[in-house]
Design a protein around this motif. Sequence first.
Motif, PDB file in Angstrom:
ATOM      1  N   UNK A   1     -14.048  51.122  41.593  1.00  0.00           N
ATOM      2  CA  UNK A   1     -12.826  50.557  41.032  1.00  0.00           C
ATOM      3  C   UNK A   1     -11.855  51.685  40.757  1.00  0.00           C
ATOM      4  N   UNK A   2     -10.611  51.524  41.188  1.00  0.00           N
ATOM      5  CA  UNK A   2      -9.551  52.468  40.833  1.00  0.00           C
ATOM      6  C   UNK A   2      -8.623  51.742  39.869  1.00  0.00           C
TER       7      UNK A   2
ATOM      8  N   UNK B   1      -7.887  47.949  41.209  1.00  0.00           N
ATOM      9  CA  UNK B   1      -8.311  47.500  42.535  1.00  0.00           C
ATOM     10  C   UNK B   1      -9.809  47.729  42.636  1.00  0.00           C
ATOM     11  N   UNK B   2     -10.531  46.664  42.918  1.00  0.00           N
ATOM     12  CA  UNK B   2     -11.991  46.721  43.056  1.00  0.00           C
ATOM     13  C   UNK B   2     -12.332  46.616  44.532  1.00  0.00           C
TER      14      UNK B   2
ATOM     15  N   UNK C   1     -14.001  54.816  39.455  1.00  0.00           N
ATOM     16  CA  UNK C   1     -15.283  54.602  38.786  1.00  0.00           C
ATOM     17  C   UNK C   1     -16.254  53.949  39.765  1.00  0.00           C
ATOM     18  N   UNK C   2     -17.368  54.617  40.121  1.00  0.00           N
ATOM     19  CA  UNK C   2     -18.340  54.010  41.028  1.00  0.00           C
ATOM     20  C   UNK C   2     -19.008  52.794  40.397  1.00  0.00           C
ATOM     21  N   UNK C   3     -19.410  51.865  41.251  1.00  0.00           N
ATOM     22  CA  UNK C   3     -20.150  50.685  40.806  1.00  0.00           C
ATOM     23  C   UNK C   3     -21.379  50.541  41.687  1.00  0.00           C
ATOM     24  N   UNK C   4     -22.092  49.444  41.523  1.00  0.00           N
ATOM     25  CA  UNK C   4     -23.331  49.256  42.279  1.00  0.00           C
ATOM     26  C   UNK C   4     -23.093  49.176  43.782  1.00  0.00           C
TER      27      UNK C   4
ATOM     28  N   UNK D   1     -11.853  60.234  44.631  1.00  0.00           N
ATOM     29  CA  UNK D   1     -10.420  59.941  44.673  1.00  0.00           C
ATOM     30  C   UNK D   1      -9.646  61.238  44.854  1.00  0.00           C
ATOM     31  N   UNK D   2      -8.819  61.301  45.891  1.00  0.00           N
ATOM     32  CA  UNK D   2      -8.037  62.510  46.156  1.00  0.00           C
ATOM     33  C   UNK D   2      -6.559  62.343  45.835  1.00  0.00           C
TER      34      UNK D   2
END
Length: 259
Positions: A97-98, A65-66, A90-93, A80-81
């Motif tokens: 994204x999970x 999921x983005x 994962x962080x993006x600009x 993320x908890x």
Amino acid sequence: MNRSRSRVLARVVTPIAALAGVLALTGPASAHVEVESDGAQALAVGAVVSFNAEGESDTAGISQIRVALPAGIAPGDVTLTDGPQGWMLTPSADGYTVASPALAPSKAAGYKIKVRQLPDAKELVFKSLVTYTDGHVDRWIELPQGGATPEHPAPVLKLAAAAPGATPLPADPSAVPATPTATAPATTAGSAGASTGASAPVSASASAAAPASASASATAKASGSGSSSSSVPVVITVVVVLAAAVGGMVWWRRRAAGN
């Protein structure tokens, strides 16, 4: 009699058709992404936001999921908890994204994130792209226009007004950057440049030392040649004196013998 039946049939069919039209309008977006947060409030600190993406495929599962974050929330301020086992954020600009192990077909993907601080706004839009194992992507990014419900609505979180005295937190210097790998090449290039720059003076010194040594050697040779040249007249003088002395002694002995 036939006219009466026609009128009765028309009275019955018309409401049914109207109801069918209403159902047709409200039917789309049966599968979507929902967002909620207990006590969601502007400028709330450490807010936990929950998402639930419905699995709408019977043959493919959700693999990632983005999410595009709304203005006022930096990717580095999100962690993320809770979520499916093995999933990572994962962080993006412009968001995150999970993803990781794909879920079973038709299974919903529910997860929770913790936000450092919610912005001062009335609502937050979290546009989401849900990707399945077969490559299909559900784009939940549309916003209502003209009062009509969009076919693929974006998740919207309503916020209560900020608490009295609440203020925005200063920027977190320890926040993880969106693109951490972009600094690696710069760091490597800098190190290479530093190494090259450090070795350059050494080479320059060595080059400078070589001419200096050559000059010193030349000076020494010149000095040696000068000393040899200056000693030649002295040697000649000594030889002449010795020759004169020997000649005088020979002449004196011959004269003494003649007498």
